[in-house]
Every structure is written in structure tokens, then in C-alpha cells.
Motif scaffolding. Structure first.
Motif, PDB file in Angstrom:
ATOM      1  N   LYS A   7     -27.511 -36.145   8.102  1.00 40.97           N
ATOM      2  CA  LYS A   7     -26.382 -35.282   8.490  1.00 40.97           C
ATOM      3  C   LYS A   7     -25.647 -35.862   9.694  1.00 40.97           C
ATOM      4  CE  LYS A   7     -26.758 -31.773  11.189  1.00 40.97           C
ATOM      5  NZ  LYS A   7     -27.136 -30.563  11.881  1.00 40.97           N
ATOM      6  N   ILE A   8     -26.398 -36.237  10.724  1.00 44.05           N
ATOM      7  CA  ILE A   8     -25.787 -36.757  11.951  1.00 44.05           C
ATOM      8  C   ILE A   8     -25.009 -38.037  11.672  1.00 44.05           C
ATOM      9  CG2 ILE A   8     -26.266 -37.733  14.247  1.00 44.05           C
ATOM     10  CD1 ILE A   8     -26.559 -34.667  14.075  1.00 44.05           C
ATOM     11  N   MET A   9     -25.632 -38.982  10.985  1.00 42.26           N
ATOM     12  CA  MET A   9     -24.946 -40.249  10.690  1.00 42.26           C
ATOM     13  C   MET A   9     -23.685 -40.029   9.865  1.00 42.26           C
ATOM     14  SD  MET A   9     -27.903 -43.081   9.927  1.00 42.26           S
ATOM     15  CE  MET A   9     -26.735 -44.432   9.802  1.00 42.26           C
ATOM     16  N   THR A  10     -23.774 -39.126   8.904  1.00 43.58           N
ATOM     17  CA  THR A  10     -22.627 -38.864   8.031  1.00 43.58           C
ATOM     18  C   THR A  10     -21.489 -38.228   8.812  1.00 43.58           C
ATOM     19  OG1 THR A  10     -24.117 -38.609   6.146  1.00 43.58           O
ATOM     20  CG2 THR A  10     -21.897 -37.675   5.924  1.00 43.58           C
ATOM     21  N   LEU A  11     -21.805 -37.240   9.634  1.00 43.03           N
ATOM     22  CA  LEU A  11     -20.760 -36.584  10.427  1.00 43.03           C
ATOM     23  C   LEU A  11     -20.174 -37.529  11.469  1.00 43.03           C
ATOM     24  CD1 LEU A  11     -22.377 -33.055  10.844  1.00 43.03           C
ATOM     25  CD2 LEU A  11     -20.488 -33.702   9.315  1.00 43.03           C
ATOM     26  N   GLU A  12     -21.013 -38.394  12.034  1.00 46.22           N
ATOM     27  CA  GLU A  12     -20.490 -39.398  12.967  1.00 46.22           C
ATOM     28  C   GLU A  12     -19.531 -40.342  12.244  1.00 46.22           C
ATOM     29  OE1 GLU A  12     -23.904 -39.933  16.399  1.00 46.22           O
ATOM     30  OE2 GLU A  12     -23.965 -41.295  14.678  1.00 46.22           O
ATOM     31  N   ALA A  13     -19.893 -40.770  11.044  1.00 43.69           N
ATOM     32  CA  ALA A  13     -19.026 -41.674  10.283  1.00 43.69           C
ATOM     33  C   ALA A  13     -17.707 -40.991   9.936  1.00 43.69           C
ATOM     34  CB  ALA A  13     -19.736 -42.148   9.015  1.00 43.69           C
ATOM     35  N   PHE A  14     -17.761 -39.694   9.627  1.00 43.12           N
ATOM     36  CA  PHE A  14     -16.524 -38.958   9.351  1.00 43.12           C
ATOM     37  C   PHE A  14     -15.662 -38.915  10.605  1.00 43.12           C
ATOM     38  CE2 PHE A  14     -13.782 -35.297   9.186  1.00 43.12           C
ATOM     39  CZ  PHE A  14     -13.281 -35.321   7.899  1.00 43.12           C
ATOM     40  N   ALA A  15     -16.247 -38.518  11.741  1.00 42.94           N
ATOM     41  CA  ALA A  15     -15.486 -38.433  12.993  1.00 42.94           C
ATOM     42  C   ALA A  15     -14.905 -39.795  13.364  1.00 42.94           C
ATOM     43  CB  ALA A  15     -16.373 -37.894  14.117  1.00 42.94           C
ATOM     44  N   ASP A  16     -15.678 -40.857  13.146  1.00 43.00           N
ATOM     45  CA  ASP A  16     -15.209 -42.210  13.442  1.00 43.00           C
ATOM     46  C   ASP A  16     -14.076 -42.621  12.512  1.00 43.00           C
ATOM     47  OD1 ASP A  16     -15.587 -44.860  14.842  1.00 43.00           O
ATOM     48  OD2 ASP A  16     -15.962 -45.478  12.762  1.00 43.00           O
ATOM     49  N   THR A  17     -14.037 -42.077  11.332  1.00 45.89           N
ATOM     50  CA  THR A  17     -12.943 -42.362  10.405  1.00 45.89           C
ATOM     51  C   THR A  17     -11.663 -41.689  10.898  1.00 45.89           C
ATOM     52  OG1 THR A  17     -14.534 -42.504   8.602  1.00 45.89           O
ATOM     53  CG2 THR A  17     -12.217 -42.237   7.985  1.00 45.89           C
ATOM     54  N   ILE A  18     -11.791 -40.528  11.506  1.00 46.23           N
ATOM     55  CA  ILE A  18     -10.623 -39.803  12.016  1.00 46.23           C
ATOM     56  C   ILE A  18     -10.087 -40.478  13.276  1.00 46.23           C
ATOM     57  CG2 ILE A  18      -9.783 -37.574  12.870  1.00 46.23           C
ATOM     58  CD1 ILE A  18     -10.568 -37.694   9.832  1.00 46.23           C
ATOM     59  N   ILE A  19     -10.952 -40.754  14.248  1.00 44.11           N
ATOM     60  CA  ILE A  19     -10.561 -41.467  15.473  1.00 44.11           C
ATOM     61  C   ILE A  19     -11.624 -42.545  15.705  1.00 44.11           C
ATOM     62  CG2 ILE A  19     -10.067 -41.347  17.933  1.00 44.11           C
ATOM     63  CD1 ILE A  19      -9.220 -38.461  17.515  1.00 44.11           C
ATOM     64  N   PRO A  20     -11.324 -43.761  15.241  1.00 51.83           N
ATOM     65  CA  PRO A  20     -12.303 -44.842  15.311  1.00 51.83           C
ATOM     66  C   PRO A  20     -12.616 -45.272  16.748  1.00 51.83           C
ATOM     67  CG  PRO A  20     -10.462 -45.420  13.875  1.00 51.83           C
ATOM     68  CD  PRO A  20     -10.101 -44.158  14.582  1.00 51.83           C
ATOM     69  N   GLY A  21     -13.803 -45.806  16.907  1.00 51.55           N
ATOM     70  CA  GLY A  21     -14.226 -46.356  18.184  1.00 51.55           C
ATOM     71  C   GLY A  21     -15.025 -47.616  17.964  1.00 51.55           C
ATOM     72  N   GLU A  22     -15.568 -48.132  19.062  1.00 50.85           N
ATOM     73  CA  GLU A  22     -16.373 -49.345  18.940  1.00 50.85           C
ATOM     74  C   GLU A  22     -17.836 -48.990  18.713  1.00 50.85           C
ATOM     75  OE1 GLU A  22     -15.476 -51.381  22.552  1.00 50.85           O
ATOM     76  OE2 GLU A  22     -16.905 -50.244  23.729  1.00 50.85           O
ATOM     77  N   LYS A  23     -18.539 -49.911  18.080  1.00 52.41           N
ATOM     78  CA  LYS A  23     -19.956 -49.701  17.799  1.00 52.41           C
ATOM     79  C   LYS A  23     -20.726 -49.526  19.104  1.00 52.41           C
ATOM     80  CE  LYS A  23     -20.402 -52.109  13.398  1.00 52.41           C
ATOM     81  NZ  LYS A  23     -21.115 -51.096  12.634  1.00 52.41           N
ATOM     82  N   ARG A  24     -21.756 -48.700  19.054  1.00 48.57           N
ATOM     83  CA  ARG A  24     -22.615 -48.491  20.220  1.00 48.57           C
ATOM     84  C   ARG A  24     -23.633 -49.602  20.363  1.00 48.57           C
ATOM     85  NH1 ARG A  24     -23.529 -42.469  18.013  1.00 48.57           N
ATOM     86  NH2 ARG A  24     -23.596 -43.765  16.138  1.00 48.57           N
ATOM     87  N   SER A  25     -23.932 -50.244  19.252  1.00 50.00           N
ATOM     88  CA  SER A  25     -24.866 -51.371  19.233  1.00 50.00           C
ATOM     89  C   SER A  25     -24.569 -52.159  17.955  1.00 50.00           C
ATOM     90  CB  SER A  25     -26.315 -50.873  19.233  1.00 50.00           C
ATOM     91  OG  SER A  25     -26.602 -50.205  18.020  1.00 50.00           O
ATOM     92  N   PRO A  26     -25.060 -53.396  17.866  1.00 44.51           N
ATOM     93  CA  PRO A  26     -24.792 -54.199  16.661  1.00 44.51           C
ATOM     94  C   PRO A  26     -25.306 -53.567  15.370  1.00 44.51           C
ATOM     95  CG  PRO A  26     -25.608 -55.596  18.429  1.00 44.51           C
ATOM     96  CD  PRO A  26     -25.763 -54.167  18.892  1.00 44.51           C
TER      97      PRO A  26
END
Length: 185
Positions: A7-26
Motif C-alpha cells: 500500500k505504502i509503495m503504491t501510494l508513494e508511486a502515485f504521489a510521485d507521478t503527480i509531483i515527481p521528485g528525486e529518488k531517496r536512494s538508488p
């Protein structure tokens, strides 16, 4: 991977699709890394979504599962192979994530309202830090407020602006305004 992590990863990916950012780690799979600086996730989109005041907490598991289902359909329609160790939406490339979100938020889509609501929360987290006190958000380096040039308050905790925010005076100052506090005397 358990349901909560999915759930967390999926919602983070959705939010990142709306307003993208840089990776937190490789090895960060949820954040696509298509932009520099912090995006919706770094701005606290998940924190805002999980705030009881947002009113969406109970629906988040359903939304994440549904989004992964839509991602699987998208991948099948295009003959894409997904990494089975990741939630389906997370396993998509950034352009494919965008395509799924565009489909879900298109007028006439039967689930549009729910996806637009989720997108709005991502924007609110970035644009106004709705889940945090503004001063605390600025002190912690909130990416959205900083990107918009939001300044810290004066030493007394009040915001004053040497120049008009719109570049012009919009109204005459009330004659009883206390110039030190900005409030009516």
C-alpha cells in the motif's frame, strides 16, 4: 512484501507521478526519480493521506489495490512484463504510470472522483503542507514551500512583505492599521 508495504509503495508511486521528485536512494522503486529535489512524497503526501482529518484513511488499502489492478491491466494491454517482486503500479516505468493516471482521471472514467481526490492530496502536501504547521514545514526544508519561494516569518512569528505579493498595492491600507503588527488597532 506485506499488504502495508504494498500500500505504502503504491501510494508513494502515485504521489510521485503527480509531483515527481528525486529518488531517496538508488534502490528506491516507488520514486521514479524523474525530477531533481523533493516531490510530493518528500513533501509528506503519505503523512497527509494518513491523517484522520483527511477522511480517506479507510479507503487507502482499496485505492492501492485498485491502482495495482489498473497497472496490471495496462501492462497486459501493452505486453509489458512487470517485476513480480514489486507492486504492479510501482513496477511500471514513469511514462506508463502517467498513462495509467491519465486514464483514471479522464472525464467519464467511473472511478475518476477517487483518483482526482488522491491527486489533490498529493498537490496539497506539496503546495501548502496542509498536514504541517507552516513554520515547522519551512524549518524542515519542505520542498514545495521552498520551491514556491515561501519565506519564513519575521522573528516575532508574523509574516510581513516589503513588496506587494502581486507587484502592486491591491487596496489602500486601513487608517487604523498598526504598522508593527499588521492588525487593526
Amino acid at each position: 512484501m506485506d499488504e502495508e508495504q504494498t500500500k505504502i509503495m503504491t501510494l508513494e508511486a502515485f504521489a510521485d507521478t503527480i509531483i515527481p521528485g528525486e529518488k531517496r536512494s538508488p534502490d528506491d522503486h516507488a520514486i521514479a526519480g524523474v525530477s531533481e529535489g523533493g516531490g510530493a512524497v518528500a513533501a509528506g503526501a503519505l503523512e497527509l493521506l494518513h491523517d484522520q482529518a483527511a477522511g480517506v484513511v479507510a479507503g487507502l488499502p482499496y485505492l492501492a489495490a485498485s491502482l495495482n489492478g489498473h497497472a496490471q491491466t495496462h501492462a497486459a494491454e501493452r505486453g509489458l512484463e512487470l517485476d513480480g517482486s514489486l507492486p504492479a503500479f510501482v513496477a511500471l516505468s514513469y511514462p506508463d504510470r502517467v498513462a495509467v493516471v491519465e486514464r483514471l482521471t479522464t472525464p467519464g472514467h467511473p472511478e475518476k472522483d477517487g483518483w482526482v481526490l488522491l491527486a489533490l492530496f498529493s498537490n496539497m502536501a506539496f503546495d501548502v503542507a496542509a498536514h504541517r504547521h507552516t513554520v515547522e514545514a519551512l524549518e524542515s526544508g519542505h520542498p514545495g514551500l521552498l520551491a514556491m519561494g515561501f519565506t519564513k516569518p519575521d522573528a516575532d512569528g508574523l509574516w510581513r512583505f516589503a513588496e506587494y505579493s502581486y507587484g502592486a498595492e491591491l487596496a489602500k491600507r486601513h487608517p487604523d492599521t498598526d504598522l508593527d503588527t499588521g492588525s487593526l488597532a
